[in-house]
Design a protein around this motif. Structure first.
Motif, PDB file in Angstrom:
ATOM      1  N   ARG A  99      25.487  29.902  34.178  1.00  0.00           N
ATOM      2  CA  ARG A  99      26.009  30.947  35.049  1.00  0.00           C
ATOM      3  C   ARG A  99      27.336  30.535  35.666  1.00  0.00           C
ATOM      4  O   ARG A  99      28.262  31.345  35.789  1.00  0.00           O
ATOM      5  CB  ARG A  99      25.005  31.256  36.172  1.00  0.00           C
ATOM      6  CG  ARG A  99      23.793  32.007  35.722  1.00  0.00           C
ATOM      7  CD  ARG A  99      24.135  33.262  35.005  1.00  0.00           C
ATOM      8  NE  ARG A  99      24.425  34.382  35.892  1.00  0.00           N
ATOM      9  CZ  ARG A  99      24.948  35.519  35.482  1.00  0.00           C
ATOM     10  NH1 ARG A  99      25.267  35.673  34.222  1.00  0.00           N
ATOM     11  NH2 ARG A  99      25.172  36.497  36.319  1.00  0.00           N
ATOM     12  N   ILE A 100      27.430  29.291  36.097  1.00  0.00           N
ATOM     13  CA  ILE A 100      28.652  28.862  36.785  1.00  0.00           C
ATOM     14  C   ILE A 100      29.814  28.766  35.803  1.00  0.00           C
ATOM     15  O   ILE A 100      30.935  29.197  36.092  1.00  0.00           O
ATOM     16  CB  ILE A 100      28.414  27.523  37.512  1.00  0.00           C
ATOM     17  CG1 ILE A 100      27.403  27.742  38.629  1.00  0.00           C
ATOM     18  CG2 ILE A 100      29.707  26.991  38.085  1.00  0.00           C
ATOM     19  CD1 ILE A 100      27.020  26.506  39.352  1.00  0.00           C
ATOM     20  N   THR A 155      40.635  32.262  32.372  1.00  0.00           N
ATOM     21  CA  THR A 155      41.379  33.236  31.579  1.00  0.00           C
ATOM     22  C   THR A 155      42.453  33.899  32.429  1.00  0.00           C
ATOM     23  O   THR A 155      43.621  33.969  32.028  1.00  0.00           O
ATOM     24  CB  THR A 155      40.422  34.328  31.057  1.00  0.00           C
ATOM     25  OG1 THR A 155      39.282  33.691  30.508  1.00  0.00           O
ATOM     26  CG2 THR A 155      41.086  35.171  30.009  1.00  0.00           C
ATOM     27  N   ILE A 156      42.056  34.354  33.616  1.00  0.00           N
ATOM     28  CA  ILE A 156      43.025  35.024  34.483  1.00  0.00           C
ATOM     29  C   ILE A 156      44.127  34.046  34.890  1.00  0.00           C
ATOM     30  O   ILE A 156      45.307  34.396  34.900  1.00  0.00           O
ATOM     31  CB  ILE A 156      42.324  35.601  35.731  1.00  0.00           C
ATOM     32  CG1 ILE A 156      41.350  36.693  35.304  1.00  0.00           C
ATOM     33  CG2 ILE A 156      43.331  36.156  36.714  1.00  0.00           C
ATOM     34  CD1 ILE A 156      40.502  37.227  36.425  1.00  0.00           C
ATOM     35  N   LEU A 199      31.102  32.049  35.070  1.00  0.00           N
ATOM     36  CA  LEU A 199      31.972  32.580  36.116  1.00  0.00           C
ATOM     37  C   LEU A 199      33.342  31.907  36.074  1.00  0.00           C
ATOM     38  O   LEU A 199      34.376  32.550  36.277  1.00  0.00           O
ATOM     39  CB  LEU A 199      31.322  32.348  37.484  1.00  0.00           C
ATOM     40  CG  LEU A 199      31.962  33.038  38.674  1.00  0.00           C
ATOM     41  CD1 LEU A 199      31.821  34.536  38.520  1.00  0.00           C
ATOM     42  CD2 LEU A 199      31.307  32.580  39.955  1.00  0.00           C
ATOM     43  N   TRP A 237      40.050  26.042  27.616  1.00  0.00           N
ATOM     44  CA  TRP A 237      39.582  27.405  27.379  1.00  0.00           C
ATOM     45  C   TRP A 237      38.783  27.468  26.085  1.00  0.00           C
ATOM     46  O   TRP A 237      37.710  28.068  26.029  1.00  0.00           O
ATOM     47  CB  TRP A 237      40.796  28.343  27.335  1.00  0.00           C
ATOM     48  CG  TRP A 237      40.455  29.784  27.435  1.00  0.00           C
ATOM     49  CD1 TRP A 237      40.191  30.480  28.580  1.00  0.00           C
ATOM     50  CD2 TRP A 237      40.340  30.712  26.362  1.00  0.00           C
ATOM     51  NE1 TRP A 237      39.925  31.789  28.272  1.00  0.00           N
ATOM     52  CE2 TRP A 237      40.008  31.963  26.926  1.00  0.00           C
ATOM     53  CE3 TRP A 237      40.483  30.622  24.980  1.00  0.00           C
ATOM     54  CZ2 TRP A 237      39.823  33.100  26.162  1.00  0.00           C
ATOM     55  CZ3 TRP A 237      40.300  31.752  24.216  1.00  0.00           C
ATOM     56  CH2 TRP A 237      39.976  32.977  24.811  1.00  0.00           C
ATOM     57  N   PHE A 248      34.874  30.725  33.535  1.00  0.00           N
ATOM     58  CA  PHE A 248      35.645  31.089  32.344  1.00  0.00           C
ATOM     59  C   PHE A 248      36.590  32.274  32.576  1.00  0.00           C
ATOM     60  O   PHE A 248      37.774  32.183  32.247  1.00  0.00           O
ATOM     61  CB  PHE A 248      34.680  31.352  31.180  1.00  0.00           C
ATOM     62  CG  PHE A 248      35.363  31.553  29.871  1.00  0.00           C
ATOM     63  CD1 PHE A 248      35.927  30.473  29.206  1.00  0.00           C
ATOM     64  CD2 PHE A 248      35.467  32.804  29.302  1.00  0.00           C
ATOM     65  CE1 PHE A 248      36.567  30.641  28.001  1.00  0.00           C
ATOM     66  CE2 PHE A 248      36.107  32.982  28.090  1.00  0.00           C
ATOM     67  CZ  PHE A 248      36.657  31.897  27.440  1.00  0.00           C
ATOM     68  N   PRO A 249      36.104  33.383  33.160  1.00  0.00           N
ATOM     69  CA  PRO A 249      37.052  34.462  33.470  1.00  0.00           C
ATOM     70  C   PRO A 249      38.167  34.015  34.409  1.00  0.00           C
ATOM     71  O   PRO A 249      39.310  34.423  34.242  1.00  0.00           O
ATOM     72  CB  PRO A 249      36.196  35.527  34.155  1.00  0.00           C
ATOM     73  CG  PRO A 249      34.811  35.198  33.851  1.00  0.00           C
ATOM     74  CD  PRO A 249      34.718  33.772  33.476  1.00  0.00           C
ATOM     75  N   PHE A 250      37.832  33.154  35.371  1.00  0.00           N
ATOM     76  CA  PHE A 250      38.874  32.649  36.270  1.00  0.00           C
ATOM     77  C   PHE A 250      39.935  31.902  35.475  1.00  0.00           C
ATOM     78  O   PHE A 250      41.139  32.071  35.686  1.00  0.00           O
ATOM     79  CB  PHE A 250      38.283  31.715  37.323  1.00  0.00           C
ATOM     80  CG  PHE A 250      37.440  32.411  38.354  1.00  0.00           C
ATOM     81  CD1 PHE A 250      37.697  33.728  38.688  1.00  0.00           C
ATOM     82  CD2 PHE A 250      36.408  31.751  38.988  1.00  0.00           C
ATOM     83  CE1 PHE A 250      36.936  34.381  39.637  1.00  0.00           C
ATOM     84  CE2 PHE A 250      35.636  32.392  39.940  1.00  0.00           C
ATOM     85  CZ  PHE A 250      35.897  33.710  40.259  1.00  0.00           C
ATOM     86  N   LEU A 307      44.694  25.491  27.318  1.00  0.00           N
ATOM     87  CA  LEU A 307      44.172  26.222  26.166  1.00  0.00           C
ATOM     88  C   LEU A 307      42.983  25.482  25.557  1.00  0.00           C
ATOM     89  O   LEU A 307      41.972  26.098  25.198  1.00  0.00           O
ATOM     90  CB  LEU A 307      45.272  26.386  25.111  1.00  0.00           C
ATOM     91  CG  LEU A 307      44.817  27.084  23.836  1.00  0.00           C
ATOM     92  CD1 LEU A 307      44.588  28.557  24.099  1.00  0.00           C
ATOM     93  CD2 LEU A 307      45.838  26.919  22.719  1.00  0.00           C
ATOM     94  N   ILE A 336      46.477  33.523  31.932  1.00  0.00           N
ATOM     95  CA  ILE A 336      47.259  34.732  31.658  1.00  0.00           C
ATOM     96  C   ILE A 336      48.299  34.965  32.744  1.00  0.00           C
ATOM     97  O   ILE A 336      49.466  35.260  32.446  1.00  0.00           O
ATOM     98  CB  ILE A 336      46.315  35.949  31.542  1.00  0.00           C
ATOM     99  CG1 ILE A 336      45.589  35.888  30.206  1.00  0.00           C
ATOM    100  CG2 ILE A 336      47.082  37.248  31.667  1.00  0.00           C
ATOM    101  CD1 ILE A 336      44.574  36.966  30.013  1.00  0.00           C
TER     102      ILE A 336
END
Lengths: 425, 312
Positions: free
Chosen positions: B219-220, B229-230, B223, B260, B225-227, B257, B233
């Motif tokens: 779960r952590i 990514t943002i 969470l 990621w 991973f999107p951070f 990268l 980006i």
């Protein structure tokens, strides 16, 4: 044959293998300095004493480790990755989404034991269970004695959008590398320039025949004498040399006109100007004897012509003064702007000629890439949402209830507990 | 006293408090079996450290006038704060004393590194260089550090999983198809924490612990991973706005990268392959080292756009 190749590309193990391979190759590029001259590699990776026993400069050049990210094999890996992404999206994700959208009732009761969570209830209130499930935000479908509930379908769609946005970004990169260009212009202030010093351009890129003028260039400083910001005042010119648009750019604030970006990237000093008593201008060219990274310029003022005797003027900023040293390197003092120097003849320090370093580029892939970025950000966040399903079958006096979730296992367990616990209150 | 001194003083206090709470946590874990007042003290002291850090960062923001993430020192403090916050959250959710015993030493190391090894010159907030004068700084750096914090936390849980399971393959699904009704399982799980465990129940408790570690790490990381990514980006967009290329294969970018990709692999292995337990924990544990290379290791190279004045 074609089918099996497609299947291989869509295979997850294959794509993970490619991903890790790309990571490994990228590591090489962070260990070995990129885009240096051959001499640098000869110096740092000699034939006689190779790094790790294998890395000598001839091998580095042979495998293209001096420009890893532009070698054909690295681009090929990224191409494979792109193929795998496309095929995986179309062959696996979209079909699975179609299945997920369909209502799937459990018609028999023996599938329940295979679920993550399941229970058989004897003493229950059917309506109470349904209302609890509804309160938890599930969409409920009923058919006679069978119930199918799900929530968080968007969490299921999220990963698919992630893949599509990656494809968008990759195609944007390709378009950008085919049609874009990047140029660097060092322009003395007050002079005109055309886009001519091209650093990189694509196969189909068209360099616009446009000219512009640098009206002014200046630097602001903080109290601690560190650079606060660089500014260039730029005018765009039409074919006849008339100004069409004008803007002052600085680092982080480029000028964007018709898809062409003008960035403030560099600066340099060219010459010092003095005036003598007759108001004649005397210009002393500045040179930078060090590497281009270090911003120090100097010029030599000789006592008489062809003499070894004279003074050295040194600048490392654009604050409007220069430092004077004698020919043995002794510091004599600072000369401010408009101050008069008594040397041979009295001359007045009147001007520092500076030039600005501009980067000019177009990248037609940017709209695609930015939209890819946007969708990627949103969809990775959406992918965090957990997708849960609950099935219920009522059979005589027994109620079979079961459910699965793809992410938040424990939250779901608690939720599931709520569904069945209420009946024991 | 001026602000600088107060901040330095507070930051040293944070170090002391963290040291204290680490000792408390370890004593509690090694010598005391049940939940005692010591674990309460541990939690209170880490909360205190957390509040102090928050105060330091806020005061730096107000005094310097820009978002306090312009140099290594500030980013280390921010990372400590994020780690402490996520850990406090997870601890309240899981009631596990183990996580504190693992995370607090890490935060202690980071805060010690920030306070003791960095020179006072590097601890001062200095005016922003032209390249950093942008609103993107706030989004990019805070997101990156938020992702580092959460991913470090998640990958630590992976490592913890590997340690507790003794690097053995463990089938996490076994006790889910048990004959016991589910609510009983849950009840017993909580009871094992209160009652002194017999060997059978403790084996069962260990199983539950492993399961919760497995799921929490997932779960952590999910969470973080999107951070990440943002963060990447926003860095790309910023770079494109500031100097004209959204990706320049700078070492820091490359390692971000790689991080990621590693965590993308982790998530794919979990979601699509349905892997769990040891296999994914190894991937997550690998991620732990990759993050540290990305965050600090790359700066040893001392080149590229992201060398924020460490070894220069």
């Amino acid at each position: 044959m074609k089918q099996t190749l497609f299947r291989l590309f869509a295979n997850l193990k294959f794509s993970i293998f490619i991903l890790l391979l790309i990571s490994l190759c990228s590591v090489i590029g962070t260990i070995i300095e990129q885009d240096q001259s051959i001499e640098t590699y000869k110096l740092n990776y000699p034939l006689t004493n190779p790094l790790f026993g294998v890395l000598s400069w001839d091998r580095i050049l042979y495998f293209g480790f001096d420009h890893v990210y532009k070698t054909w094999w690295f681009l090929f890996l990224i191409f494979l990755f792109g193929c795998s992404l496309v095929l995986c999206s179309f062959l696996q994700q979209l079909p699975s989404l179609k299945i997920a959208r369909r209502c799937q009732f459990f018609r028999t009761t023996n599938s329940f034991s295979k679920l993550q969570n399941s229970a058989i209830l004897k003493d229950f209130s059917f309506s109470r269970i349904v209302s609890t499930i509804q309160v938890q935000g599930y969409s409920i479908f009923q058919q006679k004695n069978m119930l199918y509930c799900y929530k968080g379908l968007i969490g299921r769609i999220g990963p698919i959008i992630v893949h599509f946005s990656m494809i968008l970004i990759l195609s944007g990169t390709i378009i950008g590398s085919l049609f874009g260009f990047k140029a660097q212009e060092i322009v003395p202030k007050t002079e005109n320039f055309h886009i001519q010093n091209i650093l990189s351009n694509g196969r189909f890129s068209i360099i616009p025949k446009r000219s512009a003028r640098v009206n002014d260039f200046w630097i602001t400083y903080t109290k601690n004498k560190t650079i606060s910001q660089f500014y260039s005042d730029i005018s765009l010119l039409d074919l006849h040399g008339n100004e069409t648009k004008r803007k002052t750019i600085s680092v982080n604030y480029p000028f964007i006109d018709q898809g062409i970006y003008y960035y403030q990237t560099d600066w340099s000093l060219i010459a010092l100007r003095f005036k003598n008593i007759q108001n004649q201008i005397i210009e002393y060219p500045l040179i930078n004897p060090f590497s281009t990274q270090e911003k120090i310029w100097l010029t030599w003022m000789s006592n008489k012509q062809f003499s070894q005797d004279g003074i050295l003027l040194l600048l490392d900023n654009l604050e409007g003064y220069c430092s004077i040293y004698n020919n043995v390197g002794q510091f004599l003092g600072n000369l401010e702007m408009n101050e008069t120097l008594k040397f041979n003849q009295p001359i007045t320090f009147s001007e520092i000629l500076s030039s600005t370093g501009l980067q000019v580029k177009t990248d037609p892939g940017i709209p695609l890439i930015y939209s890819g970025f946007f969708f990627l950000m949103v969809s990775t966040l959406l992918s965090y949402i957990t997708y849960s399903q609950v099935w219920i079958v009522q059979k005589n006096t027994q109620l079979f209830i079961g459910g699965t979730t793809n992410r938040a296992l424990f939250d779901f367990e608690l939720e599931f507990l709520k569904f069945i616990k209420k009946n024991y209150q | 006293m001026d602000w600088n001194e107060i901040q330095n003083f507070l930051s040293n206090i944070v170090f002391g408090v963290l040291l204290f709470s680490m000792i408390i946590y370890w004593i509690n874990l090694l010598f005391l079996n049940d939940k005692s007042f010591l674990s309460q003290i541990g939690r209170i002291s880490t909360s205190l450290a957390n509040i102090f850090l928050f105060f330091i960062l806020c005061s730096r923001w107000i005094v310097a006038g820009y978002f306090p993430l312009s140099n290594l020192y500030e980013s280390l403090l921010f990372l400590t704060w994020i780690l402490l916050t996520t850990y406090l959250y997870v601890e309240t959710k899981t009631n596990s004393r183990l996580i504190g015993a693992i995370v607090v030493p890490i935060t202690l190391l980071i805060s010690g590194f920030a306070n003791l090894t960095l020179s006072p010159e590097m601890q001062k907030s200095s005016p922003l260089v032209p390249a950093l004068q942008s609103n993107w700084l706030m989004l990019h750096v805070s997101m990156m550090l938020l992702s580092y914090g959460t991913l470090i936390m998640g990958s630590l849980l992976c490592i913890l999983f590997l340690v507790i399971s003794g690097y053995k393959d463990i089938d996490l699904k076994t006790n889910q198809t048990g004959a016991l009704p589910l609510y009983n399982v849950m009840l017993e799980y909580y009871e094992t924490k209160i009652l002194s465990p017999s060997s059978e129940i403790s084996e069962f408790g260990k199983m539950k612990l492993l399961q919760s570690l497995d799921n929490w790490s997932y779960r952590i990381i999910g969470l973080g991973f999107p951070f990440l990514t943002i963060g990447i980006i926003s860095g790309g967009v910023w770079a494109n706005e500031a100097w004209g290329s959204y990706w320049s294969w700078d070492p820091k970018e490359t390692w971000a990268l790689i991080t990621w990709l590693v965590f993308a692999t982790y998530l794919h292995a979990r979601i699509t392959k349905g892997w769990e337990g040891k296999k994914t924990a190894i991937l997550g544990g690998l991620g732990f080292f990759v993050i540290w290379i990305c965050y600090l290791g790359v700066n040893f190279l001392g080149k590229g756009l992201h060398s924020y004045g460490w070894i220069s």
